[in-house]
Design a protein around this motif. Structure first.
Motif: not given
Length: 368
Positions: A48-57
């Motif tokens: 889920l943290g990886t998904i959040e980083r991708v969404r922020a990018r």
């Protein structure tokens, strides 16, 4: 605005996943399935943290480097699960998912109000709301600079140690092949010829046996020198004071050795100190043109071991010029040691090596 509108559904999903998995795992930790459930929950936090980083990018243009992968354990499934429980990245992501739900509700409601009645302040208010998300992502989802730097250092040190071990193995193989092995082959051939001539020409056979005896002595001497290069017996039997005194006595430059240790360090640390001192004295013999040298070893505090090698030679030693000092610096860095060279042109030269102290628990004579 799209980022703010997605906060609520993704925040609910993340909060439900993390609280369900962690609460269920913590509640069942007294049973067999508690630890696997908890480890799965923490691994899910990483995803889920990886998904959040991708969404922020994608939506904010905020680039956050992904943290290093969790180290794999060879101890099997149980070791992997305990590694997951000790993963700080997963716990920081779990904290992010847990505390973000209240903010997701606030930001979603604010975004809806801005879209409906707040057109006048829409740009500035949106940027202000997103700034909070940026701060949370940077604070909890970005990798720790200190940890990442340490990981890079350890990866580089591992490569240095592997290269050093491979070079040592090649050196030992070359020395055995070119030295003792060749002499032993000549010894076997000489004894074979002497055996054939023993009945017909005893005098020639005796001469061949004498030559073979000389070859055997030379082979034994080469094997002793090779064994001393791997790990000298005097270091194991009598420790660093006697071993460093032996190095000083064999150095071509008159060398004084002074060792002040109240107890023996670990055997591995003794070997590192011995071979470091040996290489430094070899450099003095080859390059310094000194008339005197000094080697000192002491433990100034309880946490470090200090080796100082000095000479009154011509100076000019520089580890950055690709000499043996550069390789020595790399090997010491791999064990958290430091090497400092002070060698102005014209001399004198002082090399200081600091190593972390380890007690001699693996030393057979550490209690003497």
């Amino acid at each position: 605005m799209l980022f703010l509108l997605l906060n609520l559904p993704l925040g609910i999903i993340g909060f439900v996943c993390v609280t369900t998995a962690l609460a269920l795992g913590a509640g069942l930790v007294v049973t067999v399935i508690g630890i696997p459930v908890l480890a799965f929950g923490l691994q899910l936090c990483r995803v889920l943290g990886t998904i959040e980083r991708v969404r922020a990018r994608w939506l904010l243009g905020l680039r956050i480097d992904a943290p290093s992968r969790r180290p794999r354990r060879r101890a099997g499934g149980l070791g992997s699960m305990f590694a997951a429980l000790a993963d700080p990245v997963s716990w920081r992501t779990a904290l992010y998912l847990f505390i973000r739900l209240p903010w997701s509700i606030i930001s979603f409601v604010a975004a809806v109000l801005l879209l409906t009645v707040g057109w006048v302040v829409l740009p500035s208010a949106t940027r202000g709301l997103v700034a909070v998300d940026r701060a949370m992502i940077r604070g909890l989802l970005s990798p720790s600079e200190e940890v990442e730097r340490r990981i890079r250092e350890l990866e580089a040190d591992r490569g240095t140690l592997a290269d050093s071990a491979a070079a040592d193995l090649r050196r030992i193989e070359r020395d055995l092949h070119d030295g003792a092995q060749a002499r032993l082959v000549a010894l076997a051939m000489g004894l074979g010829l002497a055996k054939e001539k023993l009945a017909d020409d005893p005098d020639a056979a005796a001469l061949m046996v004498a030559e073979a005896h000389g070859e055997a002595k030379l082979a034994l001497q080469e094997l002793r020198d090779l064994a001393r290069g791997i790990h000298p017996a005097i270091l194991t039997d009598r420790g660093l004071p006697a071993a460093l005194a032996s190095l000083a006595a064999r150095c071509t430059v008159p060398t004084r050795a002074a060792v002040e240790l109240s107890s023996r360090p670990a055997a591995s640390l003794e070997g590192i100190v011995y071979f470091t001192a040996s290489e430094l004295l070899t450099n003095i013999s080859k390059h310094s043109r000194a008339s005197a040298a000094t080697i000192e070893l002491r433990r100034p505090d309880g946490a470090s071991l200090l080796l100082r090698v000095s000479d009154d030679g011509v100076g000019g030693a520089d580890p950055r010029r690709g000499t043996g000092l550069a390789g020595l610096t790399g090997r010491l860095d791999a064990i958290d040691g430091t090497l400092v060279v002070v060698s102005p042109p014209g001399g004198p030269t002082l090399v200081t090596v600091a190593l972390p102290w380890r007690n001699g628990t693996d030393n057979p004579d550490s209690g003497r």
